[in-house]
Design a protein around this motif. Sequence first.
Motif, mmCIF file in Angstrom:
data_model
loop_
_atom_site.group_PDB
_atom_site.id
_atom_site.type_symbol
_atom_site.label_atom_id
_atom_site.label_comp_id
_atom_site.label_asym_id
_atom_site.label_seq_id
_atom_site.Cartn_x
_atom_site.Cartn_y
_atom_site.Cartn_z
ATOM 1 N N ALA A 253 15.451 3.494 -69.257
ATOM 2 C CA ALA A 253 16.116 4.681 -69.802
ATOM 3 C C ALA A 253 16.714 5.526 -68.674
ATOM 4 N N LEU A 254 15.970 5.643 -67.562
ATOM 5 C CA LEU A 254 16.481 6.392 -66.409
ATOM 6 C C LEU A 254 17.699 5.697 -65.817
ATOM 7 N N TYR A 255 17.623 4.369 -65.652
ATOM 8 C CA TYR A 255 18.730 3.620 -65.057
ATOM 9 C C TYR A 255 19.969 3.674 -65.944
ATOM 10 N N GLU A 256 19.757 3.598 -67.245
ATOM 11 C CA GLU A 256 20.912 3.643 -68.149
ATOM 12 C C GLU A 256 21.545 5.029 -68.166
ATOM 13 N N GLY A 258 21.440 7.082 -65.662
ATOM 14 C CA GLY A 258 22.038 7.263 -64.346
ATOM 15 C C GLY A 258 21.556 8.493 -63.614
ATOM 16 N N ASP A 259 20.921 9.398 -64.325
ATOM 17 C CA ASP A 259 20.436 10.636 -63.731
ATOM 18 C C ASP A 259 19.359 11.192 -64.652
ATOM 19 N N ARG A 260 18.250 11.572 -64.058
ATOM 20 C CA ARG A 260 17.149 12.090 -64.879
ATOM 21 C C ARG A 260 17.569 13.313 -65.671
ATOM 22 N N TRP A 261 18.495 14.105 -65.157
ATOM 23 C CA TRP A 261 18.940 15.310 -65.848
ATOM 24 C C TRP A 261 19.625 14.976 -67.168
ATOM 25 N N ARG A 262 20.214 13.780 -67.253
ATOM 26 C CA ARG A 262 20.927 13.396 -68.471
ATOM 27 C C ARG A 262 20.023 12.737 -69.504
ATOM 28 N N GLU A 268 11.571 14.706 -68.955
ATOM 29 C CA GLU A 268 10.154 15.045 -69.166
ATOM 30 C C GLU A 268 9.543 14.253 -70.313
ATOM 31 N N ALA A 269 10.373 13.792 -71.249
ATOM 32 C CA ALA A 269 9.846 13.082 -72.414
ATOM 33 C C ALA A 269 9.396 11.665 -72.065
#
Length: 452
Positions: A253-256, A258-262, A268-269
Amino acid sequence: MMAPQINGDAEFWHARSELTYIHDYARACQVSLWALLSVVLARVCATVPPHVMTQPLYGNAPGTLNLFVAVLGGSGDGKGLTERMARTLLPDIRNATTALPVSGEGIPALFATRETQEEDGRRTVIRCVNPRALLSVPEITALGGSAKRIGSTLIPTLTSAYSGEALGGFNKNEANRLTVPEHGYRIALITGVQPHNLNVIMDEEGTGLPQRFLWADTADYDAPEKVPPMPTGRLGFDVSALPEDMPNSGLDALYEAGDRWRMIDHGEANYPLTILRYPQSAFTAAEKDGWERLHRARQNPLDAHRIGLTVKIAGLLALLSRPDSLTVTEEDWALAEYVYRRSAEFRDKAIRQFEDIKRNLKAQAYALDSEARDEADARRMNRIKTVTLKWLDEHDPGREGVVGHEISRARGRDSKHGMVYAALESLYVEGKVDKVGGGPTPQSTLWAVSAR
């Protein structure tokens, strides 16, 4: 409570059982204490999940534990042996990808890939193939050779990786477009550096690369002549006690995104960060370093990343000793400061050795150049003497004498810098020409082939 001071190597190695074990193991294997510790810390780094971050000391951005190690020594001095002993000491690095970096584009491929979605064969999505990598570069020249290729992005990619920044770039072909997000990977790098090749890494001082390394020497001048026995028991580092890796779904999910903010709820979830907490001494040191940076008051530009590197070392020493804890103690910080101090000493000594090597090479080159010039001058003088003697013999068969300046003018290019006059004087000393009249100078003297 302020951090205790570490006074000398003996106090450092006996500060806790893990360090004592590494000390005794190194001595039993006849490898350098500091080199073995540095490589072990790189392997510990590789085991730590990428979502484990360091507490912000500046602002509110957490830092990374990613670590680069430079092991100093000549060919056959034990760099490879040290890595093998570290593997024996700490074999489990949680299936980290081990590789030799050859390009900046190849580094993101260690962590990410693109897959075609089953429901839509035209669309690809980026996935995490492995969140950790341990890069081993036996000799720094291999890294330098790759970095000097036209268009190479290797060095900028490595400096970004050290800081835990996002990796990869835009490519028109989506299938070749690999990006690795911040907080989504763990990387450690170990390289060997021979003193005469130190320029490969020091030439990158402007990019900040040498400032990012933990330095260690393969030499151990205090090693005993009689090899002590292997220590009993084990190192005591339990990899399974570290925080668990994030589920593949969270990494993907993080890689897809591309940025943790998105991500949903800014990550956080399904990708929460785990923060290592640092003692007051770390904040005090960071404040002082910040003041020195703003006032351009750092004594050595190579110490520009001192605090950041000390933060990494302290975190890794804490996890080496207490893998189930997320607290860096004052003692951890004091030990890390001592490790950094020794690292800077090894680095600065290597620089002095390199400068000595450069001076010796320059001196040798100058001497060889001087010898070559002398030999060339001698050959030229012998040639001018030969042709001058022949000219005189042909143009003054009666041995009546020819004035020096006419001989010089007749020799054309050979007359530069008074070479013809010097040749005539040398021929006179050898008894091959005579002075048969004229003035007191070589230019006004009448010269003739000797009748002797």
